[in-house]
Motif scaffolding. Structure first.
Motif, PDB file in Angstrom:
ATOM      1  N   ARG A 291       6.268  32.111  23.304  1.00 59.75           N
ATOM      2  CA  ARG A 291       5.667  32.556  22.045  1.00 59.75           C
ATOM      3  C   ARG A 291       6.343  33.850  21.579  1.00 59.75           C
ATOM      4  N   ILE A 292       6.400  34.017  20.289  1.00 58.77           N
ATOM      5  CA  ILE A 292       6.800  35.275  19.669  1.00 58.77           C
ATOM      6  C   ILE A 292       5.642  35.742  18.791  1.00 58.77           C
ATOM      7  N   GLN A 293       5.046  36.866  19.141  1.00 59.33           N
ATOM      8  CA  GLN A 293       3.878  37.369  18.417  1.00 59.33           C
ATOM      9  C   GLN A 293       4.221  38.685  17.739  1.00 59.33           C
ATOM     10  N   CYS A 294       3.813  38.809  16.493  1.00 56.11           N
ATOM     11  CA  CYS A 294       4.045  40.042  15.736  1.00 56.11           C
ATOM     12  C   CYS A 294       3.007  41.088  16.146  1.00 56.11           C
ATOM     13  N   VAL A 295       3.424  42.328  16.244  1.00 55.23           N
ATOM     14  CA  VAL A 295       2.513  43.413  16.594  1.00 55.23           C
ATOM     15  C   VAL A 295       1.711  43.796  15.348  1.00 55.23           C
ATOM     16  N   PRO A 296       0.377  43.812  15.422  1.00 58.64           N
ATOM     17  CA  PRO A 296      -0.433  44.219  14.264  1.00 58.64           C
ATOM     18  C   PRO A 296      -0.251  45.708  13.972  1.00 58.64           C
ATOM     19  N   VAL A 297      -0.558  46.114  12.749  1.00 59.09           N
ATOM     20  CA  VAL A 297      -0.441  47.530  12.385  1.00 59.09           C
ATOM     21  C   VAL A 297      -1.460  48.368  13.151  1.00 59.09           C
ATOM     22  N   LEU A 308       6.889  37.287  10.684  1.00 57.37           N
ATOM     23  CA  LEU A 308       8.054  36.422  10.770  1.00 57.37           C
ATOM     24  C   LEU A 308       8.479  35.992   9.361  1.00 57.37           C
ATOM     25  N   PRO A 309       9.761  35.719   9.151  1.00 57.88           N
ATOM     26  CA  PRO A 309      10.278  35.448   7.798  1.00 57.88           C
ATOM     27  C   PRO A 309       9.469  34.409   7.028  1.00 57.88           C
ATOM     28  N   GLU A 310       9.262  34.685   5.772  1.00 62.25           N
ATOM     29  CA  GLU A 310       8.456  33.810   4.921  1.00 62.25           C
ATOM     30  C   GLU A 310       9.017  32.399   4.880  1.00 62.25           C
ATOM     31  N   ALA A 311      10.351  32.271   4.897  1.00 64.43           N
ATOM     32  CA  ALA A 311      10.983  30.953   4.800  1.00 64.43           C
ATOM     33  C   ALA A 311      10.687  30.083   6.015  1.00 64.43           C
ATOM     34  N   TRP A 312      10.310  30.686   7.158  1.00 66.24           N
ATOM     35  CA  TRP A 312      10.026  29.919   8.371  1.00 66.24           C
ATOM     36  C   TRP A 312       8.566  29.460   8.454  1.00 66.24           C
ATOM     37  N   ALA A 335       0.705  32.036   8.348  1.00 66.06           N
ATOM     38  CA  ALA A 335       0.500  33.448   8.028  1.00 66.06           C
ATOM     39  C   ALA A 335       1.615  34.331   8.585  1.00 66.06           C
ATOM     40  N   GLY A 336       2.499  33.764   9.400  1.00 59.04           N
ATOM     41  CA  GLY A 336       3.669  34.498   9.867  1.00 59.04           C
ATOM     42  C   GLY A 336       3.447  35.478  10.991  1.00 59.04           C
ATOM     43  N   PHE A 337       2.270  35.420  11.663  1.00 57.94           N
ATOM     44  CA  PHE A 337       2.014  36.410  12.707  1.00 57.94           C
ATOM     45  C   PHE A 337       2.385  35.928  14.100  1.00 57.94           C
ATOM     46  N   ILE A 338       2.706  34.628  14.250  1.00 60.69           N
ATOM     47  CA  ILE A 338       3.064  34.097  15.566  1.00 60.69           C
ATOM     48  C   ILE A 338       3.917  32.853  15.392  1.00 60.69           C
ATOM     49  N   ILE A 352      15.333  38.423  17.279  1.00 63.37           N
ATOM     50  CA  ILE A 352      16.480  39.226  16.856  1.00 63.37           C
ATOM     51  C   ILE A 352      16.845  38.925  15.410  1.00 63.37           C
ATOM     52  N   LYS A 353      16.791  37.640  15.045  1.00 62.85           N
ATOM     53  CA  LYS A 353      17.126  37.272  13.673  1.00 62.85           C
ATOM     54  C   LYS A 353      16.080  37.782  12.690  1.00 62.85           C
ATOM     55  N   ALA A 354      14.800  37.693  13.092  1.00 60.32           N
ATOM     56  CA  ALA A 354      13.712  38.142  12.207  1.00 60.32           C
ATOM     57  C   ALA A 354      13.766  39.647  11.966  1.00 60.32           C
TER      58      ALA A 354
END
Length: 357
Positions: A291-297, A308-312, A335-338, A352-354
């Motif tokens: 998994r790749i998870q975005c860190v919340p603010v 994560l990029p909108e296009a994905w 929603a792009g968070f995971i 790395i790409k994101a």
């Protein structure tokens, strides 16, 4: 005659020593703070067989060993833990919120409860860490609720024109306890003694319910959150091997509760770049997907530091591979968070790409 008097005094002393300790709190409408205060006290050996008395009678309160949330006194030496008196301003160390009876009991007895749970002495360093953490994550909200302190400054919200988008339905611990009180039109026994018994029974339900939540938090922070700290510290120390700026954090074995520890480490840093993505295997086995998870603010935010990029977003499997240019894609949430990939190398490539999109 003197001998008889001596025997009577000796008998009274024995009764005093063998009688259960009494905990008093107020009768009438009950709240989350005294419900939890009573529960926490009863976790300790000295109070395990205690008798509960709910009254507002000063004379009866004076006969009780420990009094919480009533009586107009805060005096640990005599076990008085009320916070309603005008001059009361006590707060937990390094916190701004005025204490309720829950905060008072926790401040004085919390370390003993935690040490007992861990099987260590109160002086053990982990006890102080957990003591502070549980206050900030659990007890302080009850103190604020009971003292009428809002989570946000109401005047600032009004000035900024910020309004609620929907009702939360009062789903807080304080509101939950409030619903356990008798309704105004519930049948009440005509006998005052029986009526008090009914009310006391409802209070005990509330105390047990609050205790259940407290005990879950205590168990989580002692058995899960604290052991995770060293794992997060190791991953944080190794982050530069995945990104020169340290924006990618990797857990090799399995994911652990990482948010609190990460934010603490970043706060202690010296202007380092913040972590944007956290990578971890779905299961602790070699063939697990990643998994790749975005860190919340912030810990409780739904907003990511860098989604994560909108296009994905919203795509899966081969279509995701085609759009991202990275093989092994499993999904990216709408929603792009995971997101997910079949391998660690694929998840790392996504991160790395994101970073640069």
């Amino acid at each position: 005659m003197l001998r008889n008097a001596f025997k009577m005094a000796e008998s009274a002393t024995k009764r005093l020593k063998t009688s259960p300790v009494t905990i008093a709190t107020h009768s009438g409408h009950f709240h989350a703070d005294e419900a939890l205060a009573v529960y926490m006290l009863r976790l300790l050996p000295a109070y395990q067989s205690s008798q509960l008395i709910r009254t507002r009678d000063p004379a009866l309160l004076d006969t009780c060993h420990t009094v919480v949330d009533v009586g107009g006194k805060y005096d640990p030496a005599t076990h008085r833990y009320d916070h309603h008196q005008r001059e009361f301003t006590t707060t937990f160390p390094n916190r701004p919120t005025k204490l309720s009876s829950a905060g008072l009991v926790y401040m004085h007895f919390g370390k003993a409860i935690i040490a007992q749970h861990l099987g260590v002495s109160e002086e053990a360093p982990e006890v102080n860490i957990i003591w502070t953490k549980i206050y900030e994550s659990f007890i302080e909200a009850l103190d604020a609720h009971d003292n009428g302190i809002s989570e946000y400054d109401p005047k600032a919200l009004t000035a900024a024109g910020i309004e609620k988008k929907f009702s939360s339905g009062g789903f807080s611990l304080g509101a939950m306890v409030g619903r356990l009180n008798p309704n105004w039109n519930d049948p009440t026994p005509s006998d005052p003694v029986e009526a008090q018994k009914v009310e006391d029974g409802k209070f005990l339900v509330a105390s047990a319910r609050m205790g259940e939540e407290f005990s879950r938090d205590l168990d989580y922070y002692t058995r899960s959150w604290l052991p995770a700290r060293d794992i997060v510290h190791t991953a944080y120390a190794n982050r530069l091997q995945y990104d020169p700026s340290g924006r990618v954090l990797v857990f090799d074995g399995q994911s652990v509760p990482w948010k609190d520890h990460l934010y603490t480490l970043e706060a202690q840093g010296d202007g380092d770049a913040k972590v944007l993505y956290v990578l971890y295997p779905e299961k602790p086995r070699p063939d697990a997907k990643w998994r790749i998870q975005c860190v919340p603010v912030s810990k409780d935010s739904f907003q990511s530091r860098k989604p994560l990029p909108e296009a994905w977003r919203g795509f899966r499997d081969e279509k995701l591979d085609e759009i991202s240019g990275i093989n092994g894609g499993v999904f990216v949430h709408a929603a792009g968070f995971i997101g997910g990939n079949k391998t660690f190398d694929g998840a790392k490539a996504m991160a790395i790409k994101a970073l640069d999109i």
